[in-house]
Design a protein around this motif. Sequence first.
Motif, PDB file in Angstrom:
ATOM      1  N   ALA A 135       7.388  22.735 -37.355  1.00 38.45           N
ATOM      2  CA  ALA A 135       8.385  22.604 -38.421  1.00 38.45           C
ATOM      3  C   ALA A 135       8.768  23.970 -38.973  1.00 38.45           C
ATOM      4  N   HIS A 136       7.786  24.857 -39.155  1.00 39.07           N
ATOM      5  CA  HIS A 136       8.073  26.193 -39.690  1.00 39.07           C
ATOM      6  C   HIS A 136       8.930  26.994 -38.713  1.00 39.07           C
ATOM      7  N   ALA A 137       8.649  26.879 -37.426  1.00 37.34           N
ATOM      8  CA  ALA A 137       9.437  27.612 -36.434  1.00 37.34           C
ATOM      9  C   ALA A 137      10.894  27.152 -36.449  1.00 37.34           C
ATOM     10  N   TYR A 138      11.128  25.850 -36.544  1.00 39.21           N
ATOM     11  CA  TYR A 138      12.506  25.361 -36.608  1.00 39.21           C
ATOM     12  C   TYR A 138      13.226  25.919 -37.834  1.00 39.21           C
ATOM     13  N   ASN A 139      12.508  26.047 -38.944  1.00 37.10           N
ATOM     14  CA  ASN A 139      13.134  26.599 -40.151  1.00 37.10           C
ATOM     15  C   ASN A 139      13.452  28.082 -39.975  1.00 37.10           C
ATOM     16  N   LEU A 140      12.532  28.835 -39.364  1.00 41.63           N
ATOM     17  CA  LEU A 140      12.780  30.265 -39.165  1.00 41.63           C
ATOM     18  C   LEU A 140      13.907  30.521 -38.170  1.00 41.63           C
ATOM     19  N   LEU A 141      14.103  29.594 -37.256  1.00 44.17           N
ATOM     20  CA  LEU A 141      15.148  29.731 -36.233  1.00 44.17           C
ATOM     21  C   LEU A 141      16.360  28.863 -36.548  1.00 44.17           C
ATOM     22  N   ALA A 142      16.584  28.605 -37.831  1.00 43.34           N
ATOM     23  CA  ALA A 142      17.615  27.644 -38.250  1.00 43.34           C
ATOM     24  C   ALA A 142      18.998  28.010 -37.714  1.00 43.34           C
ATOM     25  N   ASP A 143      19.323  29.292 -37.631  1.00 41.74           N
ATOM     26  CA  ASP A 143      20.662  29.677 -37.177  1.00 41.74           C
ATOM     27  C   ASP A 143      20.877  29.425 -35.688  1.00 41.74           C
ATOM     28  N   LEU A 144      19.802  29.128 -34.950  1.00 43.62           N
ATOM     29  CA  LEU A 144      19.917  28.841 -33.521  1.00 43.62           C
ATOM     30  C   LEU A 144      19.964  27.343 -33.233  1.00 43.62           C
ATOM     31  N   GLN A 145      19.797  26.532 -34.289  1.00 49.85           N
ATOM     32  CA  GLN A 145      19.825  25.083 -34.092  1.00 49.85           C
ATOM     33  C   GLN A 145      21.218  24.628 -33.657  1.00 49.85           C
ATOM     34  N   GLY A 146      21.233  23.631 -32.788  1.00 45.29           N
ATOM     35  CA  GLY A 146      22.503  23.143 -32.263  1.00 45.29           C
ATOM     36  C   GLY A 146      23.071  24.013 -31.171  1.00 45.29           C
ATOM     37  N   ASN A 147      22.327  25.068 -30.795  1.00 45.62           N
ATOM     38  CA  ASN A 147      22.773  25.948 -29.724  1.00 45.62           C
ATOM     39  C   ASN A 147      21.598  26.216 -28.780  1.00 45.62           C
ATOM     40  N   LEU A 148      20.787  27.224 -29.095  1.00 46.30           N
ATOM     41  CA  LEU A 148      19.656  27.552 -28.228  1.00 46.30           C
ATOM     42  C   LEU A 148      18.449  26.659 -28.452  1.00 46.30           C
ATOM     43  N   ILE A 149      18.369  26.022 -29.599  1.00 47.79           N
ATOM     44  CA  ILE A 149      17.306  25.052 -29.859  1.00 47.79           C
ATOM     45  C   ILE A 149      17.946  23.781 -30.420  1.00 47.79           C
ATOM     46  N   PRO A 150      17.245  22.652 -30.344  1.00 49.01           N
ATOM     47  CA  PRO A 150      17.828  21.418 -30.873  1.00 49.01           C
ATOM     48  C   PRO A 150      18.040  21.498 -32.383  1.00 49.01           C
ATOM     49  N   THR A 151      18.994  20.729 -32.865  1.00 49.53           N
ATOM     50  CA  THR A 151      19.156  20.544 -34.302  1.00 49.53           C
ATOM     51  C   THR A 151      17.900  19.851 -34.836  1.00 49.53           C
ATOM     52  N   PHE A 152      17.394  20.365 -35.934  1.00 52.35           N
ATOM     53  CA  PHE A 152      16.179  19.820 -36.552  1.00 52.35           C
ATOM     54  C   PHE A 152      16.593  18.844 -37.647  1.00 52.35           C
ATOM     55  N   HIS A 153      16.217  17.580 -37.487  1.00 52.84           N
ATOM     56  CA  HIS A 153      16.601  16.551 -38.452  1.00 52.84           C
ATOM     57  C   HIS A 153      15.537  16.325 -39.524  1.00 52.84           C
ATOM     58  N   GLY A 154      14.432  17.043 -39.447  1.00 49.83           N
ATOM     59  CA  GLY A 154      13.482  16.982 -40.543  1.00 49.83           C
ATOM     60  C   GLY A 154      12.067  16.611 -40.128  1.00 49.83           C
TER      61      GLY A 154
END
Length: 286
Positions: A133-152
Motif C-alpha cells: 500500500a505504501h509503495a502504491y502511494n509513493l508511486l501515485a503519479d505512475l498509477q494508470g500508466n506504469l503501474i495499476p490504478t490503486f483503488h485503496g
Amino acid sequence: MDTPEPFPYKKGHKLRILSHITPAPTPVTRNCCRNGPARREERKQLTPLQRCIKNPPLPGNPGSHSADLEILDALKLGDYHNAQVFIAEMHETGAPNQKKKVVVKAYDPLYFDDLNGYLDPFRCVDKQYTHEAHAYNLLADLQGNLIPTFHGSFSLELPVPGGAMRIVRLIVVEYIPGLSMQQAHPADYSVCRRQQMMKWVVDFESRAFERDIVLTDLCPRNVMLPDPSEWLDRRIVFLDFGGAIFGRRLDGPVSVPLNLLLGVYISPLVRWTPSMAHPFGDWIDW
C-alpha cells in the motif's frame, strides 16, 4: 473453533469490505519474518484458525466508506500462497451504477505458506500489506500508466465457527488484461522489441530507486504486457510491491554511517549487476 471455516474466496461469492488506513510500513530487518520460539510453540498447540483469531493484523485506522465485491475468477487462490488474488466486480457504496472490474489481493494468513513453520505468517502478511500500500502511494503519479490504478486498502471481516470474527487486510487495484512476461514466449518477439521491453524494465526500476524504493520482486512474473486490443497506449505494467524496501536499505542499526545518496538518481549502468538482470535471462540473448 476447530471446525475449518468455509473457503471465502470462491467464484460467485460476495464480500463486503471496509476502507482501511494502513499503519506505517513494518520495519524490515534480517530474519524479521522468521518464526520465533513462542510462535513455533503456538503452532504446535493451536489450529491455524485459532492462531488467526489470536493474531489479528496490525490495527491502522478505519476508513469512511465501504464496497461490495463479487468474485469473478481466480488468479491465485487456496493454500500455500502468500496472498489470495482474484478478479472481482467492485461496487462502492453510495455510487449507484458504478461498477468496475478489479484485482483484489487479500493478505490472509490462514492460507499462507509458512514453509512448515519457518516463517511467521502474521508478520509476513503485515509486512506485505503495509509495504505494498505504501509503495502504491509513493508511486501515485505512475498509477494508470506504469503501474495499476490503486483503488485503496480495505478490511474484510470473516465469520468463523463459534460466532467469532477474524479480520483480513486487502488491497484493490486496476485489472490489467494481458500476459505476464513469465507467461509470454520471448521467441515471439523480435530482438529489437525485447531490447525495448528490457529498457522499460530498467527505466521503471530506476525511477523507483530514485524515490528510494528497492524493488526486491522485480521479475517476469510481475511485469504485465497489456492486451493491445484493450490498451493502445500502455505497453508494460509493473505489479507486486509487497517486498519493496524503503530508504534503499534494511532497517536496524548499522556499524558505520552510510551515504546512500537518498533521492539522487544513480545510473543503472552503475547499479544494474548480472544478478539483477538474471530473472530476465530468457529475454536477453544479445
